[in-house]
Design an enzyme around this catalytic site. Structure first.
Site, PDB file in Angstrom:
ATOM      1  N   ASP A   1     -34.956 -76.767  94.095  1.00  0.00           N
ATOM      2  CA  ASP A   1     -35.161 -76.929  92.650  1.00  0.00           C
ATOM      3  C   ASP A   1     -36.672 -77.012  92.426  1.00  0.00           C
ATOM      4  OD1 ASP A   1     -34.840 -77.465  89.938  1.00  0.00           O
ATOM      5  OD2 ASP A   1     -34.300 -79.577  90.213  1.00  0.00           O
TER       6      ASP A   1
ATOM      7  N   ARG B   1     -28.586 -84.326  76.582  1.00  0.00           N
ATOM      8  CA  ARG B   1     -29.659 -84.099  77.569  1.00  0.00           C
ATOM      9  C   ARG B   1     -30.836 -84.958  77.143  1.00  0.00           C
ATOM     10  NH1 ARG B   1     -31.832 -78.585  80.385  1.00  0.00           N
ATOM     11  NH2 ARG B   1     -29.804 -78.897  81.344  1.00  0.00           N
TER      12      ARG B   1
ATOM     13  N   ARG C   1     -21.341 -72.398  85.650  1.00  0.00           N
ATOM     14  CA  ARG C   1     -21.555 -73.482  84.683  1.00  0.00           C
ATOM     15  C   ARG C   1     -20.528 -73.378  83.559  1.00  0.00           C
ATOM     16  NH1 ARG C   1     -26.540 -75.855  84.380  1.00  0.00           N
ATOM     17  NH2 ARG C   1     -25.342 -77.305  83.118  1.00  0.00           N
TER      18      ARG C   1
ATOM     19  N   HIS D   1     -27.703 -84.751  87.169  1.00  0.00           N
ATOM     20  CA  HIS D   1     -27.318 -83.507  86.505  1.00  0.00           C
ATOM     21  C   HIS D   1     -25.903 -83.129  87.003  1.00  0.00           C
ATOM     22  CE1 HIS D   1     -27.620 -79.965  84.238  1.00  0.00           C
ATOM     23  NE2 HIS D   1     -28.549 -79.292  84.889  1.00  0.00           N
TER      24      HIS D   1
ATOM     25  N   CYS E   1     -30.652 -74.230  90.935  1.00  0.00           N
ATOM     26  CA  CYS E   1     -30.018 -74.509  89.639  1.00  0.00           C
ATOM     27  C   CYS E   1     -30.616 -73.657  88.512  1.00  0.00           C
ATOM     28  CB  CYS E   1     -30.133 -75.987  89.311  1.00  0.00           C
ATOM     29  SG  CYS E   1     -31.836 -76.574  89.343  1.00  0.00           S
TER      30      CYS E   1
ATOM     31  N   GLN F   1     -24.285 -79.509  86.572  1.00  0.00           N
ATOM     32  CA  GLN F   1     -24.861 -78.518  87.482  1.00  0.00           C
ATOM     33  C   GLN F   1     -24.147 -78.549  88.827  1.00  0.00           C
ATOM     34  OE1 GLN F   1     -27.483 -76.205  87.086  1.00  0.00           O
ATOM     35  NE2 GLN F   1     -26.575 -75.539  89.016  1.00  0.00           N
TER      36      GLN F   1
HETATM   37  N1  NVA Z   1     -34.908 -80.808  88.002  1.00  0.00           N
HETATM   38  C1  NVA Z   1     -34.981 -79.882  86.904  1.00  0.00           C
HETATM   39  C2  NVA Z   1     -33.651 -79.262  86.657  1.00  0.00           C
HETATM   40  C3  NVA Z   1     -33.608 -78.263  85.543  1.00  0.00           C
HETATM   41  C4  NVA Z   1     -32.245 -77.711  85.317  1.00  0.00           C
HETATM   42  C5  NVA Z   1     -35.468 -80.608  85.655  1.00  0.00           C
HETATM   43  O1  NVA Z   1     -35.007 -81.740  85.413  1.00  0.00           O
HETATM   44  O2  NVA Z   1     -36.314 -80.073  84.949  1.00  0.00           O
HETATM   45  N1   CP Z   2     -29.718 -75.421  85.355  1.00  0.00           N
HETATM   46  C1   CP Z   2     -29.848 -75.817  84.083  1.00  0.00           C
HETATM   47  O1   CP Z   2     -29.415 -76.905  83.688  1.00  0.00           O
HETATM   48  O2   CP Z   2     -30.456 -74.913  83.284  1.00  0.00           O
HETATM   49  P1   CP Z   2     -30.936 -75.171  81.779  1.00  0.00           P
HETATM   50  O3   CP Z   2     -32.058 -76.177  81.852  1.00  0.00           O
HETATM   51  O4   CP Z   2     -31.385 -73.823  81.312  1.00  0.00           O
HETATM   52  O5   CP Z   2     -29.776 -75.709  80.990  1.00  0.00           O
END
Ligand code: NVA
Ligand code: CP
Length: 308
Positions: free
Chosen positions: A222, A102, A290, A129, A262, A132
């Site tokens: 989101d 990540r 997930r 992502h 998500c 997801q």
């Molecule tokens: N768009 C959000 C998704 C979190 C799972 C982010 O990147 O923070």
């Molecule tokens: N939806 C998602 O990826 O959640 P986290 O950021 O908690 O992993």
């Protein structure tokens, strides 16, 4: 499906057939969670951003198959002192069987994957992502018994989740309408990729959330400011108000519509408490899924599954 040894950096790394086979395998694993054996296999998690669902579901998936996970906290790794990703990738490939990363820029992930000899999974970047959206597609399939021909309306920021949804919907013949404020549209390159992948389905960009949601079966939102955009969060509030998923907006959708997010959700911002906790919300099943899709992915990338 033969995904052994491959990477998942974005959904379009899979073919349409591989994507649907992976979803079938995930559905089977949901019914029979301990079916595959990953004993002795090790997953590394290299996360530069916080995570609850992704981190824990990957860890649980490995544990349920008899494998193990090492949380490679960046602050205790030499990457935090400037060790190049190229070197880290080659060294970690000698210890691990698979790694989920990540990070911010998709190019960092690509660099890592170029130097790693093990499968690399995108656990979220600023651009995509994919894990997801595998769970989102499984949730949609469970609710409607099909994917092709449905319409998904995404309201909010043209971000990483929106990008992966565009690719995932296009590859599954789901019509996708993305409503964003001007200036927050999805990346034109991703729009182009989604249009090229679409088969008997449309990819539509709109400014009006009402228009996007009209008659749609899946309503998705989101956060308005993603991880890394915290400094912009306040300024974004006023721009994104018309995109809030609330009871009024939901009235425009198909009466059988489901609501997905998500998570983590900001109640009272991109979604109201009433809708998130309401009867049309499927967010908890979506979060559970997930685990099942990532287990299917691990089993396939490690060449430990049978063809579903
Ligand atoms: N768009 C959000 C998704 C979190 C799972 C982010 O990147 O923070
Ligand atoms: N939806 C998602 O990826 O959640 P986290 O950021 O908690 O992993």
């Amino acid at each position: 499906m033969n995904l052994a040894g491959r990477d998942l950096l974005k959904l379009s790394d899979l073919t349409r057939e591989e994507l649907s086979a992976l979803l079938r395998q995930a559905a089977e694993l949901k019914r029979d969670p301990y079916r595959f054996n990953l004993r002795g296999r090790v997953l590394g998690l290299l996360f530069q951003k916080t995570s609850t669902r992704t981190r824990v579901s990957f860890t649980a998936a490995m544990a349920q198959c008899g494998g193990s996970t090492i949380d490679l906290l960046p602050t205790v790794m030499q990457v935090s002192r400037g060790e190049p990703l190229q070197d880290t990738a080659r060294v970690l490939s000698r210890y691990l069987d698979v790694i989920a990363i990540r990070t911010y820029d998709q190019r960092e992930l690509e660099t890592f994957a170029n130097y790693a000899d093990i499968p690399v999974i995108n656990a979220l970047t600023d651009q995509f992502h994919p894990c997801q959206v595998l769970a989102d597609l499984l949730t949609i399939q469970e609710n409607f018994g099909r994917l092709a021909g449905l319409t998904l309306a995404y309201c909010g920021d043209g971000n990483n989740v929106a990008h992966s949804l565009m690719l995932g919907c296009a590859m599954s013949s789901i019509h996708i309408r993305v409503a964003t404020p001007p200036g927050y549209e999805p990346d034109p390159e991703v729009v182009q990729q989604a249009c090229a992948l679409a088969h008997n389905s449309e990819v539509i960009l709109l400014e009006s959330a009402q228009e996007a949601v009209a008659g749609a079966q899946i309503i998705y939102t989101d956060v308005w400011a993603s991880m890394g955009q915290e400094a912009e969060a306040e300024a974004r509030q006023s721009v994104f108000w018309p995109y809030q998923v609330n009871a009024e907006l939901l009235k425009q959708a198909d009466p059988e519509a489901i609501v997905l997010h998500c998570l983590p959700a900001h109640r009272g911002e991109e979604i109201t408490e009433a809708v998130l906790e309401g009867s049309q919300s499927r967010v908890w099943d979506q979060a559970e899924n997930r685990l099942h899709v990532q287990k299917a992915l691990l089993v396939q990338l490690l060449g430990a599954g049978d063809a579903p």
